[in-house]
Design a protein around this motif. Structure first.
Motif, PDB file in Angstrom:
ATOM      1  N   PRO A 197       0.823  -1.212   0.000  1.00 41.05           N
ATOM      2  CA  PRO A 197       0.000   0.000   0.000  1.00 41.05           C
ATOM      3  C   PRO A 197       0.856   1.260   0.000  1.00 41.05           C
ATOM      4  N   VAL A 198       0.482   2.200  -0.837  1.00 40.01           N
ATOM      5  CA  VAL A 198       1.194   3.478  -0.885  1.00 40.01           C
ATOM      6  C   VAL A 198       0.812   4.328   0.316  1.00 40.01           C
ATOM      7  N   SER A 199      -0.444   4.205   0.724  1.00 42.70           N
ATOM      8  CA  SER A 199      -0.937   4.987   1.856  1.00 42.70           C
ATOM      9  C   SER A 199      -1.982   4.167   2.601  1.00 42.70           C
ATOM     10  N   THR A 200      -2.124   4.446   3.889  1.00 44.21           N
ATOM     11  CA  THR A 200      -3.127   3.784   4.717  1.00 44.21           C
ATOM     12  C   THR A 200      -3.961   4.837   5.431  1.00 44.21           C
ATOM     13  N   SER A 201      -5.017   4.388   6.065  1.00 43.71           N
ATOM     14  CA  SER A 201      -5.854   5.329   6.811  1.00 43.71           C
ATOM     15  C   SER A 201      -5.061   5.987   7.938  1.00 43.71           C
ATOM     16  N   ALA A 202      -4.085   5.271   8.459  1.00 45.16           N
ATOM     17  CA  ALA A 202      -3.260   5.840   9.530  1.00 45.16           C
ATOM     18  C   ALA A 202      -2.323   6.910   8.992  1.00 45.16           C
ATOM     19  N   SER A 203      -1.637   6.629   7.883  1.00 48.52           N
ATOM     20  CA  SER A 203      -0.706   7.615   7.330  1.00 48.52           C
ATOM     21  C   SER A 203      -1.445   8.803   6.732  1.00 48.52           C
ATOM     22  N   ALA A 204      -2.639   8.561   6.165  1.00 48.71           N
ATOM     23  CA  ALA A 204      -3.411   9.640   5.561  1.00 48.71           C
ATOM     24  C   ALA A 204      -3.884  10.650   6.598  1.00 48.71           C
ATOM     25  N   THR A 205      -4.155  10.183   7.801  1.00 47.06           N
ATOM     26  CA  THR A 205      -4.606  11.084   8.866  1.00 47.06           C
ATOM     27  C   THR A 205      -3.456  11.611   9.717  1.00 47.06           C
ATOM     28  N   GLY A 206      -2.236  11.136   9.432  1.00 49.93           N
ATOM     29  CA  GLY A 206      -1.079  11.575  10.208  1.00 49.93           C
ATOM     30  C   GLY A 206      -1.013  10.956  11.591  1.00 49.93           C
ATOM     31  N   MET A 248     -14.522   8.178  -7.319  1.00 49.15           N
ATOM     32  CA  MET A 248     -13.154   7.869  -6.896  1.00 49.15           C
ATOM     33  C   MET A 248     -13.025   6.515  -6.211  1.00 49.15           C
ATOM     34  N   GLY A 249     -14.131   5.979  -5.701  1.00 45.47           N
ATOM     35  CA  GLY A 249     -14.068   4.723  -4.976  1.00 45.47           C
ATOM     36  C   GLY A 249     -14.928   3.645  -5.597  1.00 45.47           C
ATOM     37  N   PHE A 250     -15.007   3.657  -6.923  1.00 43.44           N
ATOM     38  CA  PHE A 250     -15.807   2.668  -7.643  1.00 43.44           C
ATOM     39  C   PHE A 250     -15.345   1.261  -7.275  1.00 43.44           C
ATOM     40  N   ARG A 251     -16.306   0.396  -6.972  1.00 44.31           N
ATOM     41  CA  ARG A 251     -15.968  -0.963  -6.537  1.00 44.31           C
ATOM     42  C   ARG A 251     -16.344  -1.985  -7.605  1.00 44.31           C
ATOM     43  N   ILE A 252     -15.481  -2.955  -7.756  1.00 45.35           N
ATOM     44  CA  ILE A 252     -15.754  -4.076  -8.651  1.00 45.35           C
ATOM     45  C   ILE A 252     -15.397  -5.358  -7.909  1.00 45.35           C
ATOM     46  N   HIS A 266      -8.734   6.088  -5.764  1.00 48.57           N
ATOM     47  CA  HIS A 266      -8.128   7.331  -5.277  1.00 48.57           C
ATOM     48  C   HIS A 266      -7.873   7.227  -3.773  1.00 48.57           C
ATOM     49  N   VAL A 267      -6.771   7.825  -3.313  1.00 51.43           N
ATOM     50  CA  VAL A 267      -6.449   7.757  -1.880  1.00 51.43           C
ATOM     51  C   VAL A 267      -7.465   8.484  -1.016  1.00 51.43           C
ATOM     52  N   VAL A 268      -8.339   9.308  -1.639  1.00 51.59           N
ATOM     53  CA  VAL A 268      -9.367   9.992  -0.850  1.00 51.59           C
ATOM     54  C   VAL A 268     -10.318   8.987  -0.210  1.00 51.59           C
ATOM     55  N   THR A 269     -10.385   7.768  -0.769  1.00 48.49           N
ATOM     56  CA  THR A 269     -11.268   6.751  -0.199  1.00 48.49           C
ATOM     57  C   THR A 269     -10.819   6.320   1.191  1.00 48.49           C
ATOM     58  N   LEU A 270      -9.586   6.646   1.582  1.00 51.88           N
ATOM     59  CA  LEU A 270      -9.108   6.316   2.922  1.00 51.88           C
ATOM     60  C   LEU A 270      -9.912   7.055   3.991  1.00 51.88           C
ATOM     61  N   TYR A 271     -10.495   8.172   3.618  1.00 50.97           N
ATOM     62  CA  TYR A 271     -11.312   8.941   4.565  1.00 50.97           C
ATOM     63  C   TYR A 271     -12.768   8.467   4.584  1.00 50.97           C
ATOM     64  N   GLY A 296     -13.507   4.939   4.748  1.00 45.85           N
ATOM     65  CA  GLY A 296     -13.591   3.580   5.237  1.00 45.85           C
ATOM     66  C   GLY A 296     -12.585   2.604   4.689  1.00 45.85           C
ATOM     67  N   GLU A 297     -11.901   2.938   3.579  1.00 48.95           N
ATOM     68  CA  GLU A 297     -10.874   2.049   3.056  1.00 48.95           C
ATOM     69  C   GLU A 297      -9.666   2.048   4.000  1.00 48.95           C
ATOM     70  N   THR A 298      -9.000   0.921   4.127  1.00 50.79           N
ATOM     71  CA  THR A 298      -7.851   0.841   5.035  1.00 50.79           C
ATOM     72  C   THR A 298      -6.529   1.118   4.353  1.00 50.79           C
ATOM     73  N   SER A 299      -6.483   0.924   3.014  1.00 49.48           N
ATOM     74  CA  SER A 299      -5.243   1.174   2.288  1.00 49.48           C
ATOM     75  C   SER A 299      -5.541   1.523   0.849  1.00 49.48           C
ATOM     76  N   ALA A 300      -4.544   2.111   0.185  1.00 45.87           N
ATOM     77  CA  ALA A 300      -4.696   2.472  -1.231  1.00 45.87           C
ATOM     78  C   ALA A 300      -3.332   2.396  -1.903  1.00 45.87           C
TER      79      ALA A 300
END
Length: 316
Positions: free
Chosen positions: A205-214, A238-242, A305-310, A312-316
């Motif tokens: 993961p490039v980013s996680t919910s933890a890193s995105a929120t600092g 941005m958070g289209f699911r398949i 998109h990493v905005v999905t971390l805000y 409910g997604e845990t990583s992106a």
């Protein structure tokens, strides 16, 4: 990301059209294509329709398509602007090359130099298209080293298959080396797409919910309550699911129709005495088109998109 039909058509159609313009110049330089006026008219008409139709469709998802021309003014900083500007300029050398081929019955000398310039600009246009996505660091599925080569080689592969098919329809004696070229391009495209999918499935993961929120120094971060009670634009676009099973099935379609079946048909036409080879190559063109559309739909649908971390997604 939500796959926009207009963008899918744009990237597949214009990519194939630019691939045709590249190979028309290359094959003419090698002496594999005649300066026949009817052949030139048909080949360039198909290439220009694909390019122009793709470019026009790319404006359909804009809020104000009539303002699309303004994007060209930002060419110093925007890959989108560079793409639009080079795409328009490419019509100059390729148009002159086509005019000389069709009206003068010539595809050599100075006209061939114009064709070579158009081929180079076609490559640049496809590269700029790829960089529009590869430069978006907020979408890890696109921002990687595989995106530009994938766009370039898919353009070359689809263009080669189309030019080979048209050459077979005209009964040219040089179809055999074109088939070999198309086989190499398709094999390279398949290898790069498999490498792209492999890299994406094994990527950290490039980013996680933890890193995105600092708050990563405090450990795992989880969402207590959703920021919205209903779906919104960001999550739809941005958070289209398949579903994973659907993604796997579409990958199989993309590989089978876009690469394996065209490879088999090209090889069969090239090394066996199949009757009416133009029919089999036409099937290869249609198969390749449907397969690449599936591949391109996945390219957008699987990106997040990493905005999905805000949301409910845990990583992106």
């Amino acid at each position: 990301m939500h796959p926009a039909k207009s963008v899918i058509f744009f990237t597949t159609a214009s990519g194939a059209g630019y691939g045709m313009l590249i190979w028309l110049a290359v094959f003419a330089g090698l002496g594999w294509l005649p300066a026949g006026q009817l052949f030139g008219f048909i080949a360039f008409a198909i290439a220009f329709i694909l390019v122009a139709g793709g470019l026009l469709s790319s404006t359909f998802h804009l809020g104000h398509p009539e303002r699309a021309w303004r994007a060209m003014s930002q060419w110093k900083t925007s890959w989108l602007s560079r793409e639009g500007l080079i795409a328009v300029l490419t019509f100059i050398p390729t148009g002159l090359f086509a005019a000389g081929w069709v009206f003068l019955g010539r595809n050599d000398g100075a006209l061939l130099m114009l064709g070579a310039a158009g081929a180079l600009m076609s490559l640049m246009t496809v590269y700029c298209t790829a960089m529009i996505y590869a430069s978006l660091k907020a979408i890890p599925a696109w921002s990687n080293v595989w995106t530009p080569p994938a766009y370039l080689v898919l353009s070359l592969a689809t263009g080669a298959v189309l030019v080979t098919f048209i050459s077979a329809v005209f009964g040219l004696d040089t179809v055999q080396p074109m088939i070999v070229t198309a086989l190499i391009a398709l094999a390279a495209a398949l290898a790069i797409k498999l490498a792209y999918w492999s890299a994406r499935s094994g990527a950290a993961p490039v980013s996680t919910s933890a890193s995105a929120t600092g708050m990563d120094r405090f450990g795992k971060v989880t969402l207590i309550e959703a920021p919205h009670s209903e779906s919104n634009y960001l999550m739809e676009e941005m958070g289209f699911r398949i579903a994973r099973k659907h993604a796997s099935k579409l990958r199989a379609y993309a590989i089978g129709l876009g690469f394996l079946l065209p490879l088999a048909l090209l090889a069969a036409v090239g090394w066996t005495q199949l009757p009416m080879p133009e029919i089999w190559l036409g099937v290869a063109v249609l198969s390749c088109a449907f397969g690449i559309i599936a591949e391109r739909w996945l390219f957008f649908a699987e990106a997040r998109h990493v905005v999905t971390l805000y949301y409910g997604e845990t990583s992106a």
